[in-house]
Design an enzyme around this catalytic site. Structure first.
Site, PDB file in Angstrom:
ATOM      1  N   ASP A 287       0.862  -1.169   0.000  1.00 17.38           N
ATOM      2  CA  ASP A 287       0.000   0.000   0.000  1.00 17.38           C
ATOM      3  C   ASP A 287       0.906   1.228   0.000  1.00 17.38           C
ATOM      4  OD1 ASP A 287      -2.184   1.687   0.095  1.00 17.38           O
ATOM      5  OD2 ASP A 287      -3.159   0.643   1.754  1.00 17.38           O
ATOM      6  N   TRP A 288       0.350   2.370  -0.313  1.00 14.21           N
ATOM      7  CA  TRP A 288       1.161   3.571  -0.514  1.00 14.21           C
ATOM      8  C   TRP A 288       1.781   4.026   0.808  1.00 14.21           C
ATOM      9  CZ3 TRP A 288      -0.545   1.285  -4.326  1.00 14.21           C
ATOM     10  CH2 TRP A 288      -0.443   1.729  -5.641  1.00 14.21           C
TER      11      TRP A 288
END
Length: 867
Positions: A287-288
């Site tokens: 995920d970012w």
């Protein structure tokens, strides 16, 4: 110049790769859940079912790649580096442009001329496999039309453990079977359209509070979701297994920790469960900003880092040049980087069905809707046309309207519906009208105002238009010759009273409850809902209108259950509908249902409890001064209806509940037992780790090319010194891998197969999916209208620690008046098994088992013993 991120950051600590972080021992002296190590990271299987051709094409491609190209493929270019929310580096020598990874699970985020689909939760309420698939296919087509290669969805995490969880609406249901089937069909749809689907977020990402350090919370590490082994397998991992079996190309690990190891370097989760036990052949992306280590995350199973930089717009990366250094100095074995590249390219080729790598250009920019601007948005470099405003909607509005209508749940009806040219229709409430600043006035829908058609956060899309209930119902009223008035406020009580207290009024009250992702706070709600009440005084609005009007119909747009206890049984409330988050065709869809153009057959994908406490599990809002918040999943497999059943707690409307404008009769339950072979645990060894191609040992080959222009803060694979120690800037440089990585972390030897794994069958041991029983029954429409009935198949496994009943199959059947249609459901070995934590495999226990058919989890019409 030295790299600003040194190898110390790159490798992380031994414990960072396996379990609790070292720093935690200094913070608290308590017994913390731990995640056991699982190494090495499994390499791709050339014989995995459905992946054979993709593997060969990937092998051909990766064998031609240089070390720098492999690093470029696995590392994002950085936040705002190019046009999409995430992009990998390109391989121009081999003709592969940068891969575009982009949100969202209900449409294309931040662009124009795209559709805004119903939410996953609303789609789940249709209980219709065909619509699950069609929605996925339509979203995949739109993504491909924009030049997107990986669509960041569908969502099984959050599953929906707590009803107040901010992102529950992005997923499908707290039931793992309903979610698993929706995941599988959505994955198939997206990937049949030629785009890689991304199953997310793995795993235990059940709340927004404390998901990240730096979100305004005074914590040292992200929240740890502490999940026991049985609960992991029977609940949270279940729908991911379905996605893997459906051939999903990518999986996104989550922000949170699982048993005190960050999801994106949790070797038990990524290596042990996902790649080994489930046989996942695609790639794992972070995920970012969910990556916290370099080599430690690589050996723990991470294959791609997004968006590539350690912190947004920093220009620093745990991978990139650091990954190049790690392979050159032997810290990371070459086979692991090869496997990362293989997994990415195999997923790429699998969904495209061809060895051709020539891609259509990316024709939009997430960062602006302006036609011209910098291609490197963060660096403000490369001014050119970046938005081509390509219309990808086709005729998807019809599908959106169909899903929104068929996903509407008729919770209560005392004969008020369907409407038939009412003499005077009064529509009340802000939720019936428009946002006066426009439907896209707030970035990522992070505000309140007007009708609610999607939540907020990265799981959104821009509306091409939004049909409000007020507009659609007024048009219908004019067509019918009805009198029509609307008061689009929740607080103009005197005006509302004057309108709805007149004779011959049918009052339709629209109310809502919103939530979203934690980086946005709306009306004091940090992603997660603060309560389960209606927003903007909705409960008081309903009670007031009901006190003035004897025919009050309530329509709820919400992100999940709300508390109806104070007013649902008011005698003047003649109907209640849940319309979820319906997307751009909101008003048309609810009009179709209210007027009987669509006979409602939506079924609630969650339980409507009488109290918030009745759900058991709840959001952790206060970590009790813990510097590392601990969320213990002590309820085990008992969430939503399973918890209510276990404690015999009052519900207002149960899981699976929904009414129709016609009636149905169930009869003639039949159970056919199939002769299948006995379950045989998987045995044997893998092949040794393969390597593809050779890399140069001349360090000068990895320097920035002479005259090379470096875009500001863009992540590259090049090093800036042939002295690797100098390039790394690592004070501990020279330590061997076995000094900071767990045992076996870099082994390339053949590895034992888990007994529960599938060997060559993604999804686990293939015998888990053997059909042991077929269950049939005759369903007759005994009413005057044609309609759909959702037949739900539940089982009771009979053990003292098993839920009372569990959903295992379902079908939505269209039946004409007087017609009888046969329901057919299947029970697999997995459906009748529980996870044995000692044996580490699925087993069917000797307890007495029963099968039930019904209209909901508490309306079980037919039942029989399973022999």
């Amino acid at each position: 110049m030295k790299l600003a991120v040194g190898l110390a950051c790159l490798v992380g600590s031994h414990l960072a790769a396996t379990g609790s972080l070292k720093s935690k021992a200094k913070l608290e002296k308590r017994a913390w859940a731990t995640s056991e190590p699982s190494y090495p990271s499994p390499w791709m299987n050339p014989n995995a079912a459905g992946w054979e051709q993709a593997y060969q094409w990937a092998k051909d491609f990766v064998s031609q790649m240089t070390l720098l190209e492999k690093v470029n493929l696995t590392t994002g270019v950085g936040w705002e580096g190019e046009q999409c929310v995430g992009q990998t580096g390109a391989i121009p020598r081999l003709g592969l442009r940068s891969l575009c990874l982009h949100d969202s699970p209900l449409g294309i985020r931040g662009t124009d001329y795209n559709s805004a689909f119903p939410s996953g939760q609303t789609t789940a309420a249709t209980w219709d496999r065909t619509l699950f698939y069609k929605r996925g296919y339509a979203m995949g087509k739109e993504a491909r039309g924009k030049g997107i290669n990986v669509l960041l969805g569908p969502v099984a995490g959050p599953l929906g453990r707590m009803p107040a969880g901010g992102r529950n609406w992005e997923g499908f249901s707290p039931d793992p079977v309903l979610t698993g089937i929706a995941m599988a069909e959505t994955v198939k749809g997206i990937q049949d359209a030629g785009v890689i689907a991304c199953a997310k977020h793995l795993i235990g990402d059940e709340q927004e509070h404390f998901r990240q350090v730096g979100d305004g919370f005074d914590i040292d590490e992200s929240l740890s979701s502490n999940i026991d082994d049985r609960t992991m397998h029977e609940l949270y991992l279940w729908p991911f297994a379905d996605a893997v079996r459906a051939g999903v190309g990518s999986v996104m690990c989550a922000y949170n920790q699982v048993n005190n190891s960050y999801s994106c370097h949790n070797s038990k989760l990524l290596n042990g469960l996902l790649k080994n036990e489930l046989g996942f052949q695609g790639f794992v992306m972070s995920d970012w900003q969910a990556q916290h280590t370099g080599v430690a995350s690589a050996v723990a199973g991470l294959d791609m880092t997004m968006p590539g930089d350690t912190v947004f717009n920093s220009g620093l990366s745990f991978w990139g040049a650091n990954l190049t250094v790690a392979v050159l100095n032997g810290t990371l074995p070459a086979y692991r980087l090869d496997d990362m590249a293989m997994r990415i390219m195999a997923a790429f080729f699998k969904v495209r069905g061809t060895q051709d790598v020539d891609l259509d250009p990316i024709n939009f920019s997430f960062w602006t809707l302006d036609t011209y601007g910098p291609i490197h948005w963060g660096a403000k470099e490369g001014h050119q046309q970046i938005n081509f405003h390509v219309d990808v909607r086709e005729d998807h509005s019809r599908l959106i309207r169909e899903i929104a209508a068929k996903g509407t749940v008729l919770l209560k009806n005392e004969g008020a519906l369907p409407l038939d040219k009412p003499k005077f229709l009064a529509v009340i409430g802000e939720d019936a009208g428009p946002n006066h600043n426009g439907p896209n006035s707030c970035d990522d829908r992070g505000c309140v105002g007007g009708t609610l058609a999607m939540g907020w956060g990265s799981g959104t899309a821009n509306f091409p238009y939004l049909v409000t209930p007020d507009a659609a119902l007024q048009a219908q009223a004019i067509k019918d010759g009805s009198r029509y008035e609307s008061v689009l406020s929740n607080h103009a009580m005197e005006t509302i009273r004057k309108v709805v207290s007149q004779d011959n009024v049918t009052a339709v009250v629209f109310v809502n409850a919103n939530s979203g992702e934690g980086y946005i706070t709306v009306d004091g709600n940090r992603g997660d809902r603060n309560n389960l009440t209606l927003w903007n005084g909705g409960d008081e609005l309903i009670k007031n209108v009901a006190s003035w009007c004897s025919n009050t119909i309530v329509v709820i747009h919400s992100v999940g259950p709300v508390l109806l206890t104070d007013w649902y049984d008011h005698p003047n409330i003649t109907a209640i509908l849940w319309a979820g988050l319906p997307g751009q065709e909101s008003g048309n869809a609810i009009t179709d249902v209210l007027y009987g153009k669509v006979n409602p057959a939506g079924r609630s994908p969650f339980t409507w409890g009488a109290t918030r406490e009745g759900y058991g599990a709840d959001v952790l809002y206060d970590p009790d001064d813990a510097r590392v918040p601990q969320q213990n999943f002590t309820e085990g497999v008992f969430i939503d209806y399973r918890y209510f059943d276990k404690h015999n707690t009052r519900v207002i409307y149960e899981f699976g509940h929904g009414l129709s404008y016609t009636t149905f009769e169930y009869r003639n339950l039949q159970i056919q037992k199939h002769n299948v072979s006995a379950y045989i645990p998987t045995t044997g060894l893998t092949e040794p780790a393969p390597t593809f191609g050779e890399h140069s040992t001349n360090y000068s080959d990895y320097l920035y090319p002479e005259g090379f222009h470096r875009a500001n803060r863009y992540i590259y694979p090049y090093v800036n010194s042939t002295d690797l120690e100098l390039a790394s800037g690592d004070p501990y440089y020279g330590q061997t891998a076995d000094q900071f990585l767990p045992p076996n972390a870099t082994s390339s030897d053949p590895q034992p197969l888990l007994r529960s794994s599938g060997k060559n069958s993604p999804g686990g041991n293939p015998q888990l999916y053997d059909v042991l029983y077929t269950v049939t029954a005759d369903i007759t429409n005994t009413g005057a209208l044609e309609g759909d009935e959702v037949v739900q198949l539940y089982v009771s496994l009979g053990g003292p620690d098993d839920p009372k009943v569990m959903l295992r199959d379902f079908a939505r059947l269209h039946i004409k008046p007087g017609e009888t249609v046969k329901f057919e459901g299947k029970l697999t070995r997995r459906d009748l098994s529980t996870w044995d934590v000692t044996l580490q495999d699925w087993v069917i226990r000797d307890h007495t088992k029963m099968v039930f058919l019904g209209k909901s989890s508490r309306k079980l019409v037919l039942g029989a013993l399973l022999n």
